[in-house]
Design a protein around this motif. Sequence first.
Motif, short mmCIF file in Angstrom:
data_model
loop_
_atom_site.label_atom_id
_atom_site.label_comp_id
_atom_site.label_asym_id
_atom_site.label_seq_id
_atom_site.Cartn_x
_atom_site.Cartn_y
_atom_site.Cartn_z
N ALA A 128 1.17 -1.20 0.05
CA ALA A 128 0.27 -0.03 0.21
C ALA A 128 0.87 0.91 -0.06
O ALA A 128 0.84 2.75 -0.64
CB ALA A 128 -0.99 0.14 1.22
N TRP A 129 2.45 1.51 0.47
CA TRP A 129 2.95 2.03 0.30
C TRP A 129 3.54 3.24 -0.76
O TRP A 129 3.69 3.92 -0.69
CB TRP A 129 3.85 2.51 1.88
CG TRP A 129 4.53 0.99 0.62
CD1 TRP A 129 4.89 -0.29 1.25
CD2 TRP A 129 6.15 0.85 -0.11
NE1 TRP A 129 5.95 -0.92 0.35
CE2 TRP A 129 6.38 -0.64 0.04
CE3 TRP A 129 6.44 1.80 -0.88
CZ2 TRP A 129 7.38 -0.86 -0.42
CZ3 TRP A 129 7.81 1.26 -1.17
CH2 TRP A 129 8.16 0.20 -1.62
N GLU A 143 1.48 6.26 -2.45
CA GLU A 143 1.87 7.72 -1.49
C GLU A 143 3.56 8.24 -1.83
O GLU A 143 4.06 9.10 -2.04
CB GLU A 143 2.18 7.21 0.70
CG GLU A 143 0.90 7.83 1.15
CD GLU A 143 0.81 7.36 2.48
OE1 GLU A 143 2.15 6.74 3.14
OE2 GLU A 143 0.04 6.90 3.02
N ALA A 179 0.09 5.01 4.69
CA ALA A 179 1.00 4.45 4.84
C ALA A 179 1.78 3.66 5.23
O ALA A 179 3.47 2.85 5.73
CB ALA A 179 1.44 3.82 3.45
#
Length: 170
Positions: A50-51, A54, A128
């Motif tokens: 998920a990072w 970002e 995240a």
Amino acid sequence: METSRPPEEAIPLLSLRRADEAIGVAALLVIVISILWGVISRYIFPQPAAWTYELAIMAFAYLVFFGAVAGVRLGTHAAIDVLVAAFPAGWQKAVAWFNYFLLALFFIAMTILFAWQAWTSRHVHTIALDLSRSLSYGPLALASAGMLFQHLIVERPWTVRLHRNVESLI
């Protein structure tokens, strides 16, 4: 005695004079690798990373702003001056000075606003990566200050304007 400066391409990318371009290249590499890893992790692993989104967004902001610093330094920003070229010489000079001060004021405002945003969001963290939001806004304030610095050096309304990059003319 005047010393001639080497052409921009002859200066190494990892030098202080081209730090804006080096940051842009690093940001582009982070974007590509981050998005690539996000796609790979989505289809190979049971839990996607998920990072990556970002990190790509933050790197994209760095790429845009530090690329703009390089654009101001190299004179590659678009110059639409058809209407101004039709003005008498005195009016052209007045428009050049107006643009000079207007852009300087704009870059100062951007620097102050991004610095303020970095300061006020220093305790706010991303979801995240759990990084401080000031890591997003602080470098943008630095890049805005860099645009101001390059603008004050490169743009000279007190001299005859010569376009350094003819391909950027529209």
